[in-house]
Write an enzyme that holds these catalytic residues in place. Structure first.
Site, PDB file in Angstrom:
ATOM      1  CG  ASP A  59      -3.236  32.775  83.622  1.00 16.43           C
ATOM      2  OD1 ASP A  59      -2.478  32.289  84.323  1.00 16.43           O
ATOM      3  OD2 ASP A  59      -3.197  33.261  82.630  1.00 16.43           O
ATOM      4  CD  GLU A 237       2.013  34.069  79.437  1.00 13.42           C
ATOM      5  OE1 GLU A 237       1.586  32.892  78.615  1.00 13.42           O
ATOM      6  OE2 GLU A 237       2.428  33.857  80.503  1.00 13.42           O
TER       7      GLU A 237
END
Length: 501
Positions: A59, A237
């Site tokens: 990420d 998320e």
């Protein structure tokens, strides 16, 4: 931040905790370079997409702009090219394309490893953590401890992100007893009376929770968002919340929520909602599931904080992979890349506000030379290119890229959908799901323009300047340089791109 639930991973994390110093002051270290010394031209190494110097990345985190620098932090395992104990890697750029690798910013400590989060410039020094009259850069992140819980912590920097100190009273937000409690995206909300507050958008298992704070240190729960009609195929998320102006000049709020699994083409993907945020709660327009990208490989993307008003763009970057196969793709020195940076804008289709993702204008600075495509077959001279094509009105279309090894990718534009096939694109045997054929419904969108950006191991396909997007990674054994076209006008162009390394 997705957690692959494997016993060996937890063993690695436990070892990391025992090995980590409990000192809250991060030590400045040299950039970690692999023993083989990366040349940034290894097999499949992207040439104009961000990659770590070595080992694992996922990420994008802490994306913030300050004094001419775009900061990119990212989930990083400095000791392996598979997911493991998370750190925050760090790089800076003046144009979002040419990157300088900096030392690791945040290391695990006794509270846990460092999962995803965000960063802001604390204008007005509301936290009191600035020194010498400076507005500090504040990182807000999730601590992940396998034996305790996920909590939110902060760290601060007074030297433009070069060194970091963790707040001595971490965590600033305790866990209410929920296993998945993570990925804080923080922004300033102006109350309109000369005051404001910080808003934290937090992923909490299968909902988004909003918290507020006057100082980034003390947080109060405001509301939750989890409409019954949204996509719940996996854990929610990496959220993001921000305003955009619609085509009529009205402010709309956009909420990004990544989900894994449950994407429209399997595994990881990012859904989004448009609506209103009043400083306490978010309400969505309509009840239709919307995806920011219909390709398999754009996940956990968020936007940069503190972009100057004189710029005015909402700039986005995603992780170019999918949890179905991210740990096993055929790269060695490094693993994973980021998407092209994109500018997010609203457009309206049949009365619905939708999100367009447009490649940033800076990409044109990489153009080397260009040539016309005036036939149905064309031999490209290099694998780093931007194809600019126009679809013939009222017809279906097919675009095929191939090589002499009979490896190929095929893109088909049909009456009601787009179909992308990479099942014969080269190395595909490492994962069965990687070979799946992907589809994107048109939902009334008429395709007239196709823009394809090719790097050594990816294609990013933008229809109608980003009104529909497919991001796909691939691993051909030689570049796909033979271009065959059907249903495409004979006035296309190819722009070749220079490497940013």
């Amino acid at each position: 931040m997705k957690t692959p639930f494997k016993p060996i991973v937890y063993l690695l994390i436990t070892v990391a905790f025992t090995a980590c110093s409990e000192n809250k002051k991060e030590q400045k270290t040299e950039v970690q370079i692999p023993d083989s010394n990366p040349v940034f031209d290894e097999a499949y190494r992207p040439q104009y997409h961000f990659t770590p110097a070595k080992n694992w990345m996922n990420d994008p985190n802490g994306m913030v702009y300050l004094d001419g620098e775009y900061h990119l932090f990212y989930q990083h395992n400095p000791d392996s090219n598979v997911w493991g104990p998370m750190h925050w890697g760090h790089a800076v750029s003046s144009d979002m394309l040419h990157w300088e690798h900096l030392p690791i910013a945040l290391y695990p400590d006794s509270l846990g490893t460092i999962f995803s989060g965000s960063a802001v410039i604390d204008k007005g020094n509301t936290s009191g953590l600035g020194e010498g009259g400076k507005n500090p850069m504040i990182a807000i992140f999730t601590y992940h401890h396998p034996e305790k819980s996920q909590t939110q912590g902060i760290a601060y920097s007074n030297d433009k992100g070069r060194t970091w100190t963790k707040y001595e009273n971490n965590p600033v937000l305790e866990n209410p007893g929920i296993p998945d409690f993570r990925d804080p995206k923080v922004s300033w909300y102006d109350l309109g009376d000369g005051t404001g507050k910080w808003i934290m958008t937090l992923a909490v298992k299968n909902k988004i929770s909003f918290y507020s704070s006057p100082n980034l240190l003390d947080w109060e729960h405001e509301s939750d968002f989890n409409p019954t009609w949204a996509s719940y195929g996996g854990v929610w998320e990496c959220p993001d919340l921000f305003p955009l102006m619609d085509q009529e000049g009205h402010e709309k709020w956009v909420l990004l929520v990544s989900i894994n699994p449950g994407g429209p083409n399997g595994g990881s993907a990012t859904q989004y909602f448009t609506g209103n945020f009043d400083g306490k709660s978010f309400s969505a327009d309509g009840n239709e599931i919307k995806w920011i990208d219909y390709g398999a490989d754009n996940y956990a993307g968020v936007t940069w904080s503190d972009i100057p008003k004189s710029d005015g763009r909402r700039l986005f970057l995603g992780w170019m992979s999918n949890w179905q196969y991210a740990n096993v793709v055929p790269t060695n020195v490094w693993r994973s890349a980021m998407t092209l940076p994109r500018n997010l804008e609203l457009f309206n289709l049949e009365g619905k506000d939708l999100l367009a993702s447009r490649p940033v204008k800076e990409i044109k600075t990489l153009y080397d030379n260009s040539e016309k495509i005036e036939a149905t077959s064309h031999l490209l001279r290099d694998g780093l290119f931007h194809l600019d094509l126009k679809k013939t009105e009222g017809s279906s279309a097919t675009i095929k890229l191939s090589n002499a090894l009979e490896e190929e990718v095929v893109l088909k534009i049909q009456e009601d959908k787009i179909v992308f096939d990479r099942s014969k694109s080269g190395q595909v045997e490492f994962n069965q799901e990687f070979q799946a054929i992907h589809e994107a419904p048109l939902n009334g969108l008429e395709i007239y323009d196709i823009s394809i950006y090719s790097d050594k191991s990816s294609l990013e396909i933008f229809f109608n300047d980003g009104e529909l997007v497919l991001t796909e990674i691939l691993f051909p054994n030689s570049p796909l340089l033979k271009l065959d076209l059907e249903g495409i006008e004979n006035n296309g162009e190819v722009h070749y791109l220079n490497s940013t390394w």
